[in-house]
Scaffold this motif. Structure first.
Motif, PDB file in Angstrom:
ATOM      1  N   ALA A   1      -3.414 -10.006   6.102  1.00  0.00           N
ATOM      2  CA  ALA A   1      -1.677 -10.139   5.882  1.00  0.00           C
ATOM      3  C   ALA A   1      -0.664 -10.105   6.959  1.00  0.00           C
ATOM      4  O   ALA A   1      -0.244 -10.574   7.492  1.00  0.00           O
ATOM      5  N   SER A   2      -1.720  -9.249   8.101  1.00  0.00           N
ATOM      6  CA  SER A   2      -0.671  -9.125   9.326  1.00  0.00           C
ATOM      7  C   SER A   2      -0.785 -10.588   9.970  1.00  0.00           C
ATOM      8  O   SER A   2       0.195 -10.621  10.799  1.00  0.00           O
ATOM      9  N   ALA A   3      -1.760 -11.144   9.634  1.00  0.00           N
ATOM     10  CA  ALA A   3      -1.111 -12.250  10.302  1.00  0.00           C
ATOM     11  C   ALA A   3      -0.765 -13.314   9.932  1.00  0.00           C
ATOM     12  O   ALA A   3       0.011 -14.386  10.566  1.00  0.00           O
ATOM     13  N   PHE A   4      -0.932 -13.192   8.872  1.00  0.00           N
ATOM     14  CA  PHE A   4      -0.087 -14.348   7.890  1.00  0.00           C
ATOM     15  C   PHE A   4       1.165 -14.319   6.768  1.00  0.00           C
ATOM     16  O   PHE A   4       1.371 -14.724   6.423  1.00  0.00           O
ATOM     17  N   GLY A   5       1.072 -12.637   6.596  1.00  0.00           N
ATOM     18  CA  GLY A   5       2.246 -12.272   5.680  1.00  0.00           C
ATOM     19  C   GLY A   5       2.805 -11.643   5.861  1.00  0.00           C
ATOM     20  O   GLY A   5       3.065 -11.328   7.194  1.00  0.00           O
ATOM     21  N   ASP A   6       3.480 -11.113   4.758  1.00  0.00           N
ATOM     22  CA  ASP A   6       3.806  -9.592   4.587  1.00  0.00           C
ATOM     23  C   ASP A   6       3.772  -7.971   4.335  1.00  0.00           C
ATOM     24  O   ASP A   6       2.155  -8.322   3.403  1.00  0.00           O
ATOM     25  N   ILE A   7       3.772  -6.939   5.195  1.00  0.00           N
ATOM     26  CA  ILE A   7       3.128  -5.491   3.999  1.00  0.00           C
ATOM     27  C   ILE A   7       4.145  -5.223   3.728  1.00  0.00           C
ATOM     28  O   ILE A   7       5.136  -4.905   4.615  1.00  0.00           O
ATOM     29  N   TYR A   8       3.800  -4.208   2.721  1.00  0.00           N
ATOM     30  CA  TYR A   8       4.874  -3.235   2.191  1.00  0.00           C
ATOM     31  C   TYR A   8       3.887  -1.796   1.876  1.00  0.00           C
ATOM     32  O   TYR A   8       3.232  -1.800   1.224  1.00  0.00           O
ATOM     33  N   TYR A   9       4.170  -0.857   2.962  1.00  0.00           N
ATOM     34  CA  TYR A   9       4.425   0.271   3.293  1.00  0.00           C
ATOM     35  C   TYR A   9       5.534   1.367   1.727  1.00  0.00           C
ATOM     36  O   TYR A   9       6.358   1.181   2.285  1.00  0.00           O
ATOM     37  N   ASP A  10       4.691   1.741   1.003  1.00  0.00           N
ATOM     38  CA  ASP A  10       5.495   2.457   0.005  1.00  0.00           C
ATOM     39  C   ASP A  10       5.543   4.404   0.296  1.00  0.00           C
ATOM     40  O   ASP A  10       3.823   4.563  -0.257  1.00  0.00           O
ATOM     41  N   SER A  11       5.769   4.834   1.286  1.00  0.00           N
ATOM     42  CA  SER A  11       5.686   5.972   1.396  1.00  0.00           C
ATOM     43  C   SER A  11       5.545   7.138  -0.034  1.00  0.00           C
ATOM     44  O   SER A  11       5.717   8.305   0.999  1.00  0.00           O
ATOM     45  N   HIS A  12       5.982   7.324  -0.911  1.00  0.00           N
ATOM     46  CA  HIS A  12       5.699   7.868  -2.375  1.00  0.00           C
ATOM     47  C   HIS A  12       4.413   7.856  -2.781  1.00  0.00           C
ATOM     48  O   HIS A  12       3.697   6.692  -2.457  1.00  0.00           O
TER      49      HIS A  12
ATOM     50  N   HIS B   1       0.637  -0.986  -0.051  1.00  0.00           N
ATOM     51  CA  HIS B   1       0.053   0.088   0.137  1.00  0.00           C
ATOM     52  C   HIS B   1       1.280   1.374  -0.500  1.00  0.00           C
ATOM     53  O   HIS B   1       1.715   1.498   0.156  1.00  0.00           O
ATOM     54  N   CYS B   2       0.102   2.065  -0.792  1.00  0.00           N
ATOM     55  CA  CYS B   2       0.930   3.103  -0.917  1.00  0.00           C
ATOM     56  C   CYS B   2       0.120   4.464   0.127  1.00  0.00           C
ATOM     57  O   CYS B   2      -0.877   5.316   0.058  1.00  0.00           O
ATOM     58  N   ARG B   3       1.107   4.907   0.369  1.00  0.00           N
ATOM     59  CA  ARG B   3       1.263   6.980   0.656  1.00  0.00           C
ATOM     60  C   ARG B   3      -0.031   7.749  -0.730  1.00  0.00           C
ATOM     61  O   ARG B   3      -0.107   7.704  -1.601  1.00  0.00           O
ATOM     62  N   GLN B   4      -0.806   8.094   0.062  1.00  0.00           N
ATOM     63  CA  GLN B   4      -2.247   9.253  -0.614  1.00  0.00           C
ATOM     64  C   GLN B   4      -1.783  11.283  -0.542  1.00  0.00           C
ATOM     65  O   GLN B   4      -1.632  11.312   0.355  1.00  0.00           O
ATOM     66  N   TRP B   5      -2.005  11.368  -1.716  1.00  0.00           N
ATOM     67  CA  TRP B   5      -2.300  12.730  -0.839  1.00  0.00           C
ATOM     68  C   TRP B   5      -4.003  13.103  -1.783  1.00  0.00           C
ATOM     69  O   TRP B   5      -4.524  12.284  -1.637  1.00  0.00           O
ATOM     70  N   MET B   6      -4.504  13.483  -0.523  1.00  0.00           N
ATOM     71  CA  MET B   6      -5.542  13.723   0.157  1.00  0.00           C
ATOM     72  C   MET B   6      -6.314  15.586  -0.046  1.00  0.00           C
ATOM     73  O   MET B   6      -5.927  16.468   0.180  1.00  0.00           O
ATOM     74  N   THR B   7      -7.541  15.740  -0.865  1.00  0.00           N
ATOM     75  CA  THR B   7      -8.006  16.364  -1.268  1.00  0.00           C
ATOM     76  C   THR B   7      -9.263  16.455  -1.109  1.00  0.00           C
ATOM     77  O   THR B   7      -9.577  15.211  -0.776  1.00  0.00           O
ATOM     78  N   LEU B   8      -9.859  17.216  -1.089  1.00  0.00           N
ATOM     79  CA  LEU B   8     -11.759  17.728  -0.757  1.00  0.00           C
ATOM     80  C   LEU B   8     -12.461  17.971  -2.329  1.00  0.00           C
ATOM     81  O   LEU B   8     -11.766  18.759  -3.515  1.00  0.00           O
ATOM     82  N   ALA B   9     -12.687  17.134  -2.241  1.00  0.00           N
ATOM     83  CA  ALA B   9     -14.116  17.066  -3.297  1.00  0.00           C
ATOM     84  C   ALA B   9     -14.432  18.814  -4.424  1.00  0.00           C
ATOM     85  O   ALA B   9     -15.143  18.694  -4.637  1.00  0.00           O
ATOM     86  N   ASP B  10     -14.972  19.014  -2.989  1.00  0.00           N
ATOM     87  CA  ASP B  10     -15.672  20.512  -2.870  1.00  0.00           C
ATOM     88  C   ASP B  10     -14.271  21.981  -2.669  1.00  0.00           C
ATOM     89  O   ASP B  10     -14.687  22.898  -3.247  1.00  0.00           O
ATOM     90  N   ASP B  11     -13.219  21.134  -3.037  1.00  0.00           N
ATOM     91  CA  ASP B  11     -12.072  22.335  -2.702  1.00  0.00           C
ATOM     92  C   ASP B  11     -11.082  21.896  -3.147  1.00  0.00           C
ATOM     93  O   ASP B  11     -10.237  21.518  -2.227  1.00  0.00           O
TER      94      ASP B  11
END
Length: 350
Positions: free
Chosen positions: A233-244, A158-168
């Motif tokens: 995933a946290s119970a059985f596997g691996d998680i990769y976080y992409d800060s981009h 999973h990756c990071r997001q730019w968060m914006t407002l729908a009305d602005d």
């Protein structure tokens, strides 16, 4: 649970050649933004993807826009890259589970997609590279896995997001970094946003075991599909976080956007959210019980089993046990404040 952060931009322009991704898009009355989302899919650097769309009973122009896009794709690309399911309204959670179950074979990754976001051109490239790297790494280092998994094991990107407002749209801010992740967190909080997520075939197989058990009633047992993937995933596997950040995420409720509130307001909002009917402590603990029903026998890690058993026991425990949990509970949310609020609500029986 290994959780890695990546800021590298040195991904191949079109991604690895040995990865194919199914993009899973559930739609409902999304005519306002869906064309922009679909256009962003066409501008992906990574080309080895198919689109699976399920409409959840829209009564606006969404279906006709999807059909228009399908024809556009067929006219410009001889590959059959879009599969469309026009369904009845079963809710977002069941709809995404239906899609994950339908797109079964031939894919290495599965990318959840929301109808009102915008994907940046490198989104699938970065995810595909992470999937390929994970597969190569696990093939070199054969490690013991929980009973339900193969040698590769479940993997969640999973990756990071730019968060914006729908009305602005001028209001823009990076999404918060995930903090204090792990199975003890996943049982009581989701920190993985579905639209930023790509899972491998092994995690899709485990995820859909719940759909096999509950069918279209899956939303009565599971709060959201992305939270469930984080749990598995946290119970059985691996998680990769992409800060981009590789996605622009629209907020439709100004009051709920971190881009418009301070730290204290964010804390207050999250505390209030824990008392809402669909996100209450009761629903969180009920979801843990559903997880135990589906996977409990295969969870062999003693610490994780204890965390799961404690969450399930809390559902029907008395005041004495709940009070003890306030002081000695081992589940945790992203901040100590949120953990404190959660434990207070547990004691109060919410």
């Amino acid at each position: 649970m290994p959780a890695h952060a990546s800021t590298s931009k040195n991904h191949p322009e079109t991604g690895p050649k040995d990865v194919k991704i199914a993009v899973l898009l559930s739609t409902y009355n999304g005519e306002q933004y869906i064309e922009e989302l679909l256009d962003s899919l066409l501008h992906q650097e990574f080309e080895s993807w198919d689109l699976w769309v399920r409409d959840d009973g829209s009564h606006d122009n969404t279906v006709s826009l999807i059909r228009k896009f399908k024809k556009r794709l067929e006219d410009t690309d001889r590959r059959n890259r879009i599969f469309f399911i026009q369904g009845e309204n079963i809710g977002v959670t069941s709809s995404f589970f239906t899609l994950a179950d339908a797109a079964e074979s031939g894919y290495d990754g599965f990318a959840f997609c929301d109808q009102d976001d915008v994907w940046h051109p490198d989104k699938l490239t970065r995810a595909a590279s992470a999937l390929s790297t994970h597969r190569a790494s696990t093939q070199k280092n054969q490690s013991s896995r929980e009973d339900l998994t193969n040698a590769e094991g479940p993997f969640l990107y999973h990756c990071r997001q730019w968060m914006t407002l729908a009305d602005d749209p001028s209001v823009r801010e990076l999404s918060p970094l995930p903090k204090r992740t792990g199975f003890g967190n996943a049982l009581v909080q989701n920190q993985v946003v579905g639209c930023s997520m790509v899972i491998n075939a092994e995690l899709r197989k485990l995820m859909t075991m719940a759909f096999s058990r509950y069918g279209n009633n899956v939303s009565e047992h599971i709060i959201m599909h992305d939270w469930w993937c984080y749990l598995v995933a946290s119970a059985f596997g691996d998680i990769y976080y992409d800060s981009h950040p590789s996605i622009t995420f629209r907020r439709h409720d100004r009051s709920s956007s971190p881009a418009t509130t301070g730290i204290l307001q964010q804390m207050s909002r999250r505390a209030i959210a824990l008392q809402k009917r669909s996100w209450s402590v009761k629903h969180i603990l009920d979801q843990a019980a559903s997880f135990q029903q589906v996977y409990g026998n295969a969870l062999s890690n003693p610490k994780k089993k204890d965390l799961l058993n404690m969450a399930v026991k809390l559902r029907k425990s008395g005041l004495f046990f709940r009070t003890g949990y306030f002081f000695s509970g081992r589940h945790y949310r992203s901040t100590r404040f949120e953990t404190l609020v959660f434990r207070l609500l547990v004691v109060a029986g919410h």
